[in-house]
Design a protein around this motif. Structure first.
Motif, PDB file in Angstrom:
ATOM      1  N   GLU A   1     -17.519   6.029   0.751  1.00 16.35           N
ATOM      2  CA  GLU A   1     -17.643   7.188  -0.134  1.00 16.35           C
ATOM      3  C   GLU A   1     -18.339   8.358   0.546  1.00 16.35           C
ATOM      4  OE1 GLU A   1     -16.329   7.499  -3.102  1.00 16.35           O
ATOM      5  OE2 GLU A   1     -15.514   5.462  -3.104  1.00 16.35           O
TER       6      GLU A   1
ATOM      7  N   CYS B   1       0.836  -1.211   0.000  1.00 12.47           N
ATOM      8  CA  CYS B   1       0.000   0.000   0.000  1.00 12.47           C
ATOM      9  C   CYS B   1       0.865   1.252   0.000  1.00 12.47           C
ATOM     10  CB  CYS B   1      -0.895   0.026   1.242  1.00 12.47           C
ATOM     11  SG  CYS B   1      -2.030  -1.364   1.378  1.00 12.47           S
TER      12      CYS B   1
ATOM     13  N   THR C   1      -3.638   3.689  -0.386  1.00 16.25           N
ATOM     14  CA  THR C   1      -4.168   3.077  -1.608  1.00 16.25           C
ATOM     15  C   THR C   1      -3.441   1.770  -1.880  1.00 16.25           C
ATOM     16  OG1 THR C   1      -4.635   5.267  -2.523  1.00 16.25           O
ATOM     17  CG2 THR C   1      -4.562   3.433  -4.070  1.00 16.25           C
TER      18      THR C   1
ATOM     19  N   LEU D   1     -10.613  -7.231  -2.737  1.00 20.30           N
ATOM     20  CA  LEU D   1      -9.779  -6.043  -2.791  1.00 20.30           C
ATOM     21  C   LEU D   1      -9.089  -6.011  -4.144  1.00 20.30           C
ATOM     22  CD1 LEU D   1      -9.050  -3.802  -0.714  1.00 20.30           C
ATOM     23  CD2 LEU D   1      -6.986  -5.100  -0.181  1.00 20.30           C
ATOM     24  N   LYS D   2      -8.946  -4.817  -4.671  1.00 21.75           N
ATOM     25  CA  LYS D   2      -8.251  -4.686  -5.947  1.00 21.75           C
ATOM     26  C   LYS D   2      -7.291  -3.511  -5.896  1.00 21.75           C
ATOM     27  CE  LYS D   2     -11.863  -1.918  -8.273  1.00 21.75           C
ATOM     28  NZ  LYS D   2     -12.681  -1.715  -7.070  1.00 21.75           N
TER      29      LYS D   2
ATOM     30  N   ASP E   1      -7.800   0.464  -4.780  1.00 23.48           N
ATOM     31  CA  ASP E   1      -8.774   0.689  -3.705  1.00 23.48           C
ATOM     32  C   ASP E   1      -8.174   1.545  -2.592  1.00 23.48           C
ATOM     33  OD1 ASP E   1     -10.771  -0.734  -4.905  1.00 23.48           O
ATOM     34  OD2 ASP E   1     -10.554  -2.534  -3.680  1.00 23.48           O
ATOM     35  N   ARG E   2      -8.980   2.447  -2.046  1.00 18.22           N
ATOM     36  CA  ARG E   2      -8.582   3.277  -0.909  1.00 18.22           C
ATOM     37  C   ARG E   2      -9.038   2.574   0.368  1.00 18.22           C
ATOM     38  NH1 ARG E   2     -12.030   7.003  -1.082  1.00 18.22           N
ATOM     39  NH2 ARG E   2     -11.055   8.507   0.316  1.00 18.22           N
ATOM     40  N   ILE E   3      -8.087   2.297   1.258  1.00 16.78           N
ATOM     41  CA  ILE E   3      -8.406   1.508   2.441  1.00 16.78           C
ATOM     42  C   ILE E   3      -7.827   2.128   3.706  1.00 16.78           C
ATOM     43  CG2 ILE E   3      -8.502  -0.646   1.112  1.00 16.78           C
ATOM     44  CD1 ILE E   3      -5.769  -1.362   2.429  1.00 16.78           C
TER      45      ILE E   3
ATOM     46  N   ARG F   1     -12.413  -0.891   3.414  1.00 21.16           N
ATOM     47  CA  ARG F   1     -12.458   0.021   2.270  1.00 21.16           C
ATOM     48  C   ARG F   1     -13.047   1.340   2.744  1.00 21.16           C
ATOM     49  NH1 ARG F   1     -14.555  -3.278  -0.640  1.00 21.16           N
ATOM     50  NH2 ARG F   1     -12.850  -4.029  -1.934  1.00 21.16           N
TER      51      ARG F   1
END
Length: 347
Positions: free
Chosen positions: A160, A41, A95, A109-110, A113-115, A157
């Motif tokens: 939004e 990350c 990220t 998860l990909k 992705d913002r985690i 994650r």
């Protein structure tokens, strides 16, 4: 990409060999190549554990430049942010940059992705390339850096509908309100020490919701500013200004407030040491004490309870409990007061 990494990250341990990453003295924080069961990350912000940041800030005399230097030295020495005084770390937001081949397609998860990490920085391999800002009022540090999450790691994650700095702030203490949800029963008398702090207010909201009209929530703090916030919140039936480190004095005040009955559940959310006996003495016989604080000494708590002949269940519950991220983020959605207050404080 390397193969054969341990699920819990023992392959990253440098010293001493054979232990898990959290108790390890040093871990490998090289990001040049990852194991196939790791997640790499890019890190944007660290949320330093409250007990750890309080200690560092005190050592640095509140000077952001000195705080930065201490944090950098910790990571340089240990390959992770494990405060050598408190033993605690914190968490990060960032990220997902790369997912190991053994995990890709097998986890939800990909890359991109913002985690938020939900495991402690005290076990997370971390590299800091640059410190961009030290936020002394929120325990957060903006950085350019990278971190490794192991196969067993917990993460969330970023939602939004909630600002990422706000999500980071509350997810760092997600275990506290989630444990509150597990422990509080209708009609309970609940005492929260450090009630005006970040985790204390979240627990106050959850406790008030669950104990119902037949229950009672008491909050203790030493801060006049926090007392004002606690009054505005409406989460507390009784607010007491007193140091949790003064065990006998606190016991007398709580005994008066409860007619001698004391409390069914006591939650210690303080960020300073020596508050174990304040929590234990104010709990009724057969009640429960929940130590969320990373400043808690297991030895002081267990031997202290024995010394005063107090039969209470003690839970060392700072960390993970199922659903803790969802429960905590939902509090922001449910409580306009907390969302507005924390939005101003952390965004």
């Amino acid at each position: 990409m390397k193969k054969g990494g341990d699920r819990y990250g023992m392959h990253r341990v440098i010293e001493p060999k054979g232990v898990l990453p959290q108790p390890a003295l040093r871990v490998n924080n090289s990001m040049d190549e990852i194991w196939d069961n790791e997640i790499l990350c890019s890190v944007k912000t660290l949320n330093i554990d409250s007990a750890s940041f309080t200690q560092i800030k005190g050592e640095a005399g509140g000077d952001p430049a000195r705080i930065e230097k201490i944090i950098l030295s910790i990571v340089e020495r240990f390959g992770k942010h494990k405060n050598p005084v408190t033993g605690s770390g914190g968490m990060f937001i960032g990220t997902v940059e790369k997912i190991g081949d053994a995990l890709k397609g097998h986890i939800d998860l990909k890359e991109g992705d913002r985690i938020a990490s939900l495991v402690s920085l005290s076990l997370t391999p971390l590299r800091i390339d640059k410190v961009r800002a030290v936020h002394t009022g929120t325990d957060q540090v903006d950085i350019d850096g990278k971190a490794i999450l192991f196969e067993s790691a917990l993460w969330a994650r970023l939602p939004e509908d909630i600002d990422e700095k706000l999500a980071l702030a509350v997810l760092d203490v997600a275990g506290a309100p989630a444990q509150t949800a597990k422990l509080v029963r209708p009609g309970d008398t609940v005492l929260i020490l450090g009630a005006g702090g970040k985790s204390g207010l979240l627990c106050g909201y959850e406790a008030k919701k669950l104990c119902g009209s037949g229950g009672k929530v008491l909050g203790v703090t030493v801060s006049d500013a926090e007392i004002g916030i606690m009054k505005q919140s409406g989460f507390f039936d009784t607010i007491i200004k007193h140091s949790a480190a003064d065990a006998v004095g606190l016991y007398e005040k709580i005994s008066d407030a409860t007619g001698g009955r004391l409390c069914d559940l006591v939650m210690s959310n303080v960020n300073v040491p020596d508050c174990e006996m304040g929590a234990i003495l104010t709990c009724r016989e057969g009640g429960t004490v929940y130590f969320f604080s990373m400043a808690t000494s297991f030895t002081k708590a267990t031997l202290g309870a024995e010394g005063v002949g107090k039969d209470v269940t003690m839970i060392m519950g700072n960390g993970y409990t199922k659903g803790h991220a969802a429960i905590t983020l939902d509090i922001l959605r449910e409580s306009p007061f907390i969302r507005e207050l924390y939005g101003k404080r952390y965004c």
